[in-house]
Design a protein around this motif. Structure first.
Motif, short mmCIF file in Angstrom:
data_model
loop_
_atom_site.label_atom_id
_atom_site.label_comp_id
_atom_site.label_asym_id
_atom_site.label_seq_id
_atom_site.Cartn_x
_atom_site.Cartn_y
_atom_site.Cartn_z
N SER A 100 0.77 -1.12 0.00
CA SER A 100 -0.02 -0.11 -0.20
C SER A 100 0.99 1.24 -0.04
O SER A 100 0.52 2.28 -0.60
CB SER A 100 -0.98 0.19 0.92
OG SER A 100 -0.30 0.07 2.29
N ALA A 103 2.28 1.42 -3.57
CA ALA A 103 1.01 1.91 -4.50
C ALA A 103 0.65 3.27 -4.32
O ALA A 103 0.28 4.00 -5.21
CB ALA A 103 -0.21 1.11 -4.21
N THR A 104 0.47 3.71 -3.13
CA THR A 104 0.10 5.14 -2.81
C THR A 104 1.16 6.26 -3.32
O THR A 104 0.71 7.12 -4.13
CB THR A 104 -0.13 5.50 -1.50
OG1 THR A 104 -0.96 4.52 -0.99
CG2 THR A 104 -0.54 6.87 -1.28
N ALA A 107 0.73 5.83 -7.20
CA ALA A 107 -0.28 6.49 -7.75
C ALA A 107 -0.11 8.08 -7.57
O ALA A 107 -0.70 8.95 -8.65
CB ALA A 107 -1.62 6.31 -6.80
N LEU A 110 1.95 9.19 -10.68
CA LEU A 110 1.14 9.00 -11.98
C LEU A 110 0.05 10.07 -12.28
O LEU A 110 -0.31 10.47 -13.17
CB LEU A 110 0.40 7.53 -11.95
CG LEU A 110 1.34 6.33 -12.04
CD1 LEU A 110 0.24 5.20 -12.07
CD2 LEU A 110 1.93 6.67 -13.42
N ALA A 111 -0.60 10.59 -11.06
CA ALA A 111 -1.64 11.52 -10.95
C ALA A 111 -1.04 13.04 -11.00
O ALA A 111 -2.01 13.81 -11.40
CB ALA A 111 -2.25 11.29 -9.50
N GLY A 126 2.66 11.96 -1.58
CA GLY A 126 2.59 10.60 -1.65
C GLY A 126 2.95 9.74 -0.34
O GLY A 126 2.50 8.87 0.28
N GLU A 315 -5.26 11.13 -2.88
CA GLU A 315 -4.20 10.05 -2.55
C GLU A 315 -4.63 9.48 -1.24
O GLU A 315 -4.57 8.19 -1.01
CB GLU A 315 -2.92 10.75 -2.06
CG GLU A 315 -2.33 11.35 -3.56
CD GLU A 315 -1.01 12.20 -3.00
OE1 GLU A 315 -0.42 12.87 -4.00
OE2 GLU A 315 -0.83 12.49 -1.90
N PHE A 318 -7.28 6.99 -2.22
CA PHE A 318 -6.71 5.65 -2.92
C PHE A 318 -6.36 4.67 -1.98
O PHE A 318 -6.17 3.61 -1.73
CB PHE A 318 -5.81 6.17 -3.60
CG PHE A 318 -4.98 5.12 -4.43
CD1 PHE A 318 -5.23 4.45 -5.46
CD2 PHE A 318 -3.69 4.47 -3.98
CE1 PHE A 318 -4.71 3.41 -6.20
CE2 PHE A 318 -2.98 3.53 -4.35
CZ PHE A 318 -3.48 3.06 -5.40
#
Length: 332
Positions: A100, A103-104, A107, A110-111, A126, A315, A318
């Motif tokens: 996690s 991944a956070t 993400a 990417l965002a 993040g 974030e 997510f």
């Protein structure tokens, strides 16, 4: 000669450092008497005293608190971590927490273009959401290359994750109950998603003692991710831009964190030493964040914009969905 140099240095940094310490004491007082998060109080009071970061007499001490005291506080967090904590939770849930975290942060990277922000801001926000809120923001910022927006980005992140963490402390226990999670899964969910340690403790023990114990354990395992993440960030940004000073390959405070965690894993550290180190780390971090607030101009902070706040919220959501889904699947 060296003693004279040390005394001169101490006299130089004392005025600004003492003011940052006074703000920290005031923040803790407000937190204990009115329930407001101490980190949030420290940074808001610091911003109100921004002029002190530009005063010749106090500026060196404020800078010292924002850099050296910060690193000292983060290093001491290592005494809260041990190999036994990881073993107690089990490999599956530890894997979920590590995944996690990665991944956070991924993400967020990417965002970031969708919100008009770059890699540095994405890594900062993040990492703070994924690991341990304000403490992670301060630690990650210490190894990111500096630019004109560095201070306001740190302050924005600390304020944002603190506010979101407080909201989560109230909302997430009700959400876990609505999803039908048992006490252990609720603890994993709360400890794996709420940003700051204090709010995790508050949320967990508001459900039950069992949930509080699991939530605190999971949160400390998230904190243990801080050192490797900071090391990876330092490596990733060593070649950020020509002409910029490179962060060290292994920052000293990260090495200190790892060494103290290893020592604590042996069981040789007395409980009283751990308690003192925990309090000292908390005071150091609150003092540092007060100094970071002093170095931040409110008009500059307002330039961060709504898109950045929305990015921080995305974030957070997510991470909550990822951990909730993972915990549910592991207990099916």
């Amino acid at each position: 000669m060296r003693l004279a140099t040390f005394q001169d240095k101490a006299r130089t940094i004392f005025p600004g450092l003492s003011v940052a310490g006074l703000v920290a004491v005031t923040s803790v007082f407000l937190s204990e008497h009115y329930g407001a998060p101490a980190m949030l109080m420290a940074i808001l009071l610091g911003i109100a005293l921004h002029f002190l970061s530009e005063e010749e007499r106090t500026a060196p001490g404020v800078d010292f608190a924002a850099r050296v005291v910060l690193r000292f506080g983060v290093a001491l967090l290592g005494l809260r971590i041990s190999a036994g904590l990881v073993a107690d939770l089990g490999a599956a849930f530890v894997g979920l927490i590590v995944l996690s975290t990665a991944a956070t942060i991924g993400a967020a990277l990417l965002a970031a273009p969708l919100f008009g922000r770059g890699r540095r801001f994405a890594t900062l926000t993040g990492g703070s959401v994924a690991i341990c809120g304000a403490s992670a923001a301060l630690a990650i910022s210490a190894v990111l290359p500096r630019d004109a927006r560095s201070e306001q980005d740190v302050v924005f992140t600390v304020v944002g994750v603190t506010v979101l963490s407080t909201v989560a402390m109230i909302v997430y226990p009700m959400l876990a109950a609505g999803l039908g999670f048992d006490p252990q899964v609720t603890g994993v969910f709360l400890g794996g998603t709420i940003h700051d340690v204090a709010q995790v403790v508050g949320a967990g023990y508001s459900v039950s003692d069992e949930t509080g114990d699991v939530a605190t354990l999971v949160k400390l395992i998230r904190v243990s991710c801080l050192a490797p993440v900071v090391l990876i960030v330092a490596l990733a940004f060593r070649h950020a831009s020509p002409g910029e000073a490179r962060p060290p390959l292994l920052p000293g405070f990260v090495l200190g964190f790892l060494v103290l965690a290893a020592i604590n894993s042996t069981g040789a550290v007395p409980d009283i030493v751990n308690a003192v180190a925990s309090d000292l780390s908390r005071w150091a971090l609150i003092t540092a964040i007060a100094a970071v607030g002093m170095k931040t101009s409110l008009p500059q902070l307002m330039q961060v914009g709504r898109a950045a706040m929305l990015m921080l919220c995305v974030e957070t959501v997510f991470l909550a969905i990822f951990v909730a889904a993972g915990a549910y699947l592991l207990t099916m």
